[in-house]
Design a protein around this motif. Structure first.
Motif, PDB file in Angstrom:
ATOM      1  N   ILE A  30    -103.866 -76.336 -21.615  1.00  0.00           N
ATOM      2  CA  ILE A  30    -103.647 -76.308 -23.067  1.00  0.00           C
ATOM      3  C   ILE A  30    -103.992 -74.939 -23.654  1.00  0.00           C
ATOM      4  N   GLU A  31    -103.171 -74.520 -24.598  1.00  0.00           N
ATOM      5  CA  GLU A  31    -103.459 -73.326 -25.397  1.00  0.00           C
ATOM      6  C   GLU A  31    -103.427 -73.746 -26.854  1.00  0.00           C
ATOM      7  N   LEU A  48    -107.555 -70.279 -27.826  1.00  0.00           N
ATOM      8  CA  LEU A  48    -108.298 -70.670 -26.629  1.00  0.00           C
ATOM      9  C   LEU A  48    -107.310 -71.190 -25.605  1.00  0.00           C
ATOM     10  N   LYS A  49    -107.607 -70.959 -24.332  1.00  0.00           N
ATOM     11  CA  LYS A  49    -106.744 -71.442 -23.253  1.00  0.00           C
ATOM     12  C   LYS A  49    -107.571 -72.229 -22.253  1.00  0.00           C
ATOM     13  N   GLY A  50    -107.030 -73.358 -21.838  1.00  0.00           N
ATOM     14  CA  GLY A  50    -107.677 -74.193 -20.841  1.00  0.00           C
ATOM     15  C   GLY A  50    -108.507 -75.294 -21.462  1.00  0.00           C
ATOM     16  N   LYS A  51    -108.467 -76.455 -20.820  1.00  0.00           N
ATOM     17  CA  LYS A  51    -109.146 -77.629 -21.357  1.00  0.00           C
ATOM     18  C   LYS A  51    -110.658 -77.430 -21.448  1.00  0.00           C
ATOM     19  N   SER A  52    -111.230 -76.689 -20.519  1.00  0.00           N
ATOM     20  CA  SER A  52    -112.674 -76.456 -20.540  1.00  0.00           C
ATOM     21  C   SER A  52    -113.095 -75.681 -21.792  1.00  0.00           C
ATOM     22  N   ALA A  53    -112.370 -74.623 -22.111  1.00  0.00           N
ATOM     23  CA  ALA A  53    -112.674 -73.827 -23.301  1.00  0.00           C
ATOM     24  C   ALA A  53    -112.462 -74.647 -24.573  1.00  0.00           C
ATOM     25  N   GLU A 102     -93.732 -81.881 -19.332  1.00  0.00           N
ATOM     26  CA  GLU A 102     -92.932 -82.975 -18.769  1.00  0.00           C
ATOM     27  C   GLU A 102     -93.735 -84.267 -18.598  1.00  0.00           C
ATOM     28  N   ASP A 103     -95.066 -84.179 -18.614  1.00  0.00           N
ATOM     29  CA  ASP A 103     -95.920 -85.364 -18.514  1.00  0.00           C
ATOM     30  C   ASP A 103     -96.305 -85.918 -19.887  1.00  0.00           C
ATOM     31  N   GLU A 104     -95.671 -85.391 -20.925  1.00  0.00           N
ATOM     32  CA  GLU A 104     -95.938 -85.769 -22.314  1.00  0.00           C
ATOM     33  C   GLU A 104     -97.393 -85.510 -22.714  1.00  0.00           C
ATOM     34  N   LYS A 105     -97.947 -84.428 -22.184  1.00  0.00           N
ATOM     35  CA  LYS A 105     -99.265 -83.940 -22.577  1.00  0.00           C
ATOM     36  C   LYS A 105     -99.057 -82.672 -23.397  1.00  0.00           C
ATOM     37  N   ILE A 106     -99.885 -82.459 -24.385  1.00  0.00           N
ATOM     38  CA  ILE A 106     -99.771 -81.272 -25.230  1.00  0.00           C
ATOM     39  C   ILE A 106    -100.227 -80.064 -24.418  1.00  0.00           C
ATOM     40  N   ASN A 107     -99.344 -79.060 -24.320  1.00  0.00           N
ATOM     41  CA  ASN A 107     -99.735 -77.845 -23.589  1.00  0.00           C
ATOM     42  C   ASN A 107     -99.812 -76.618 -24.499  1.00  0.00           C
ATOM     43  N   LYS A 108     -99.404 -76.775 -25.742  1.00  0.00           N
ATOM     44  CA  LYS A 108     -99.532 -75.690 -26.715  1.00  0.00           C
ATOM     45  C   LYS A 108     -99.612 -76.303 -28.102  1.00  0.00           C
TER      46      LYS A 108
END
Length: 114
Positions: A30-31, A48-53, A102-108
């Motif tokens: 995610i961003e 921020l980039k990445g789920k951890s951040a 494609e997995d219907e997860k928010i990536n941005k």
């Protein structure tokens, strides 16, 4: 994707303050881009980039705003994206545009506030 159903689930997740439930909507890569990050970091960052951040940022935000409550005003659908207009913290209105993989997860995600 049913944008209205997604919007209701997303708002419910945030209002639960359960960080794991909130993060379940997002991809590992995610961003997020939001002016709220600058407020939290003293003007140093706007993304921020990445789920951890993102987890660390949102954990701090939930602790800072224990009464956080979002109120959905409107949701709209685009190509592989959803825009949510809602009442946010500090009596602000927010518009978030979320893009899905494609997995219907928010990536941005881009957030805007009045």
């Amino acid at each position: 994707m049913n944008h209205q159903k997604f919007a209701e689930e997303w708002i419910k997740a945030w209002n639960s303050h359960d960080l794991d439930v909130i993060l379940s909507h997002y991809s590992d890569d995610i961003e997020i881009v939001t002016p709220m990050i600058k407020l939290a970091t003293g003007g140093k960052e706007s993304s921020l980039k990445g789920k951890s951040a993102v987890r660390g940022y949102w954990k701090a935000a939930l602790e800072k705003y224990p009464d956080l409550h979002f109120e959905l005003i409107k949701s709209t659908e685009g190509v592989d994206s959803v825009a949510l207009f809602y009442k946010s913290i500090m009596d602000k209105h927010a518009m978030e545009v979320m893009f899905f993989n494609e997995d219907e997860k928010i990536n941005k995600m881009y957030a805007h506030y009045d």
